[in-house]
Every structure is written in C-alpha cells, then in structure tokens.
Design a protein around this motif. Structure first.
Motif, PDB file in Angstrom:
ATOM      1  N   ASP A   1       0.798  -1.221   0.000  1.00 37.05           N
ATOM      2  CA  ASP A   1       0.000   0.000   0.000  1.00 37.05           C
ATOM      3  C   ASP A   1       0.831   1.271   0.000  1.00 37.05           C
ATOM      4  N   ALA A   2       0.201   2.337  -0.477  1.00 35.40           N
ATOM      5  CA  ALA A   2       0.830   3.661  -0.525  1.00 35.40           C
ATOM      6  C   ALA A   2       1.093   4.175   0.896  1.00 35.40           C
ATOM      7  N   PRO A   3       2.096   5.039   1.051  1.00 38.02           N
ATOM      8  CA  PRO A   3       2.449   5.536   2.379  1.00 38.02           C
ATOM      9  C   PRO A   3       1.305   6.225   3.135  1.00 38.02           C
ATOM     10  N   MET A   4       0.357   6.814   2.413  1.00 42.99           N
ATOM     11  CA  MET A   4      -0.732   7.522   3.102  1.00 42.99           C
ATOM     12  C   MET A   4      -1.859   6.604   3.564  1.00 42.99           C
ATOM     13  N   THR A   5      -1.747   5.303   3.280  1.00 43.19           N
ATOM     14  CA  THR A   5      -2.764   4.336   3.715  1.00 43.19           C
ATOM     15  C   THR A   5      -2.728   4.210   5.235  1.00 43.19           C
ATOM     16  N   LEU A   6      -3.895   4.252   5.851  1.00 46.54           N
ATOM     17  CA  LEU A   6      -3.974   4.115   7.309  1.00 46.54           C
ATOM     18  C   LEU A   6      -3.377   2.779   7.737  1.00 46.54           C
ATOM     19  N   PRO A   7      -2.646   2.750   8.857  1.00 49.32           N
ATOM     20  CA  PRO A   7      -1.939   1.531   9.264  1.00 49.32           C
ATOM     21  C   PRO A   7      -2.805   0.277   9.302  1.00 49.32           C
ATOM     22  N   TRP A   8      -4.004   0.363   9.804  1.00 49.70           N
ATOM     23  CA  TRP A   8      -4.857  -0.823   9.934  1.00 49.70           C
ATOM     24  C   TRP A   8      -5.417  -1.289   8.589  1.00 49.70           C
ATOM     25  N   ASN A   9      -5.255  -0.461   7.547  1.00 50.96           N
ATOM     26  CA  ASN A   9      -5.701  -0.841   6.203  1.00 50.96           C
ATOM     27  C   ASN A   9      -4.554  -1.323   5.315  1.00 50.96           C
ATOM     28  N   ARG A  10      -3.361  -1.386   5.855  1.00 51.41           N
ATOM     29  CA  ARG A  10      -2.195  -1.778   5.064  1.00 51.41           C
ATOM     30  C   ARG A  10      -2.062  -3.285   4.972  1.00 51.41           C
ATOM     31  N   ARG A  11      -1.624  -3.728   3.825  1.00 50.63           N
ATOM     32  CA  ARG A  11      -1.297  -5.139   3.624  1.00 50.63           C
ATOM     33  C   ARG A  11       0.219  -5.265   3.554  1.00 50.63           C
ATOM     34  N   ASN A  12       0.771  -5.982   4.508  1.00 46.19           N
ATOM     35  CA  ASN A  12       2.191  -6.289   4.563  1.00 46.19           C
ATOM     36  C   ASN A  12       2.317  -7.803   4.692  1.00 46.19           C
ATOM     37  N   GLU A  13       3.460  -8.325   4.272  1.00 43.43           N
ATOM     38  CA  GLU A  13       3.684  -9.761   4.412  1.00 43.43           C
ATOM     39  C   GLU A  13       5.155 -10.035   4.687  1.00 43.43           C
ATOM     40  N   VAL A  14       5.397 -11.115   5.404  1.00 44.73           N
ATOM     41  CA  VAL A  14       6.732 -11.674   5.554  1.00 44.73           C
ATOM     42  C   VAL A  14       6.665 -13.054   4.929  1.00 44.73           C
ATOM     43  N   ALA A  15       7.738 -13.452   4.220  1.00 37.18           N
ATOM     44  CA  ALA A  15       7.713 -14.721   3.495  1.00 37.18           C
ATOM     45  C   ALA A  15       9.082 -15.372   3.471  1.00 37.18           C
ATOM     46  N   PHE A  16       9.077 -16.674   3.261  1.00 40.18           N
ATOM     47  CA  PHE A  16      10.299 -17.448   3.040  1.00 40.18           C
ATOM     48  C   PHE A  16      10.065 -18.339   1.832  1.00 40.18           C
ATOM     49  N   THR A  17      11.104 -18.501   1.020  1.00 40.96           N
ATOM     50  CA  THR A  17      11.052 -19.412  -0.111  1.00 40.96           C
ATOM     51  C   THR A  17      11.388 -20.814   0.395  1.00 40.96           C
ATOM     52  N   LEU A  18      10.587 -21.786  -0.059  1.00 39.20           N
ATOM     53  CA  LEU A  18      10.754 -23.178   0.389  1.00 39.20           C
ATOM     54  C   LEU A  18      11.332 -24.032  -0.720  1.00 39.20           C
ATOM     55  N   ARG A  19      11.957 -25.128  -0.319  1.00 40.97           N
ATOM     56  CA  ARG A  19      12.466 -26.100  -1.289  1.00 40.97           C
ATOM     57  C   ARG A  19      11.313 -26.858  -1.877  1.00 40.97           C
TER      58      ARG A  19
END
Length: 180
Positions: A162-180
């Motif tokens: 999401d864009a920087p002006m998006t309210l924090p609770w409306n933001r989509r963030n993710e953490v990921a790992f690549t698997l074998r």
C-alpha cells in the motif's frame, strides 16, 4: 486449513505476481508463485534508508526514467530482502513485458531478474512495521515453518502493498520465506 486455489490478480487495481494458494490458516498461506520479472536494486545500509533509496530508484525507472522515457505501470508488492550487508529492493514488472522488451534503465544500479516459479510460506499483517517488528515476525514464521517440516531456502522477504498515506490498519504487509 483450506486449499483456496487461485489468488486475486490485483491489489487495489495494481497487478501482482501470479500465484495460487495451496493452503491457508488465518494469516498464513503456502503459495505457489509463477515465474515473473523483477526490477531490483541492492542498497547498503539500514532497512528504512534502503527501502527509501531503492523505491526512489525503481519508481524513477517506471515513471519514465528509462532509455525510452516509457511509463510502466506500478505493480505490488514492493519487496525488500536482507542480503549480506545490504538490502535488495524490487518491483515486479508487468506481465506484458519480457526481459528483452523492458526499456533499458538509465541507472546502472537497476537490474532485471527472471524470478523462477517458487513455493513460499507467507504471513500477512497490517500496520506500520519497524525493522525490529519485521525481524520478530520473520523469526516467528521461520520457527513455525521449520516445525511444520518445511525446508527454507531463502528469505526473509518483506512485501509491502500500500501507498504511504494508507492508514496503518488498512495496510497489507507480508513476511515470506522461499521453500524447497
């Protein structure tokens, strides 16, 4: 725990990398990503400065700062991954391009990578994550994935939608790992 099939192709109208959801449980998913092209830069220093610098370089490229002056559609997510003593910041290039049809960058720090098909374990969250929060989330996901028997081969990757002006609770963030 569900096999949810095809993922959405866009987020708020922006193209995303192609993937299917193989399994989900709350905010965690196992995804199978299709091949796609990334424009990336490597930036030394801390995470916050690296994402600002990397984003600026890549945004300049897609907003016409390339050899042809061509504007390229913004995509999501903006990705960031730690690598040795620097950070890799990347934008997915729209699917209509190949490495041969992308306009040449004016800045030699920008390179194009053909991302192969991959399988990733991903956890979605909202908010304005700080570096310590991201590290904590990554470690929690790594521990969970390892306990589930997954073999991690790369990551963590951090995805911001999401864009920087998006309210924090409306933001989509993710953490990921690549698997074998």
């Amino acid at each position: 725990m569900a096999n949810t099939g095809q993922a959405e192709g866009t987020h708020k109208g922006y193209e995303m990398p192609p993937y299917t959801v193989d399994w989900s449980d709350g905010p965690r998913e196992l995804r199978s990503y299709g091949p796609h092209i990334l424009a990336e830069v490597r930036v030394a220093g801390g995470r916050s400065g690296a994402i600002q610098t990397g984003f600026s370089l890549l945004a300049g490229y897609i907003f016409g700062g390339n050899a042809e002056g061509e504007k390229i559609a913004m995509t999501v997510p903006v990705a960031q991954s730690p690598e040795a003593d620097h950070w890799v910041v990347s934008f997915m290039m729209p699917a209509r391009f190949t490495k041969d049809t992308l306009p040449a960058p004016r800045d030699a720090r920008i390179s194009f990578i053909q991302a192969p098909a991959s399988r990733q374990v991903v956890e979605r969250f909202s908010g304005l994550p700080e570096t310590t929060d991201l590290a904590s989330r990554a470690e929690t996901l790594r521990t969970w994935a390892t306990a589930q028997g997954h073999d991690i081969i790369a990551g963590p990757h951090f995805y911001f939608y999401d864009a920087p002006m998006t309210l924090p609770w409306n933001r989509r963030n993710e953490v990921a790992f690549t698997l074998r």
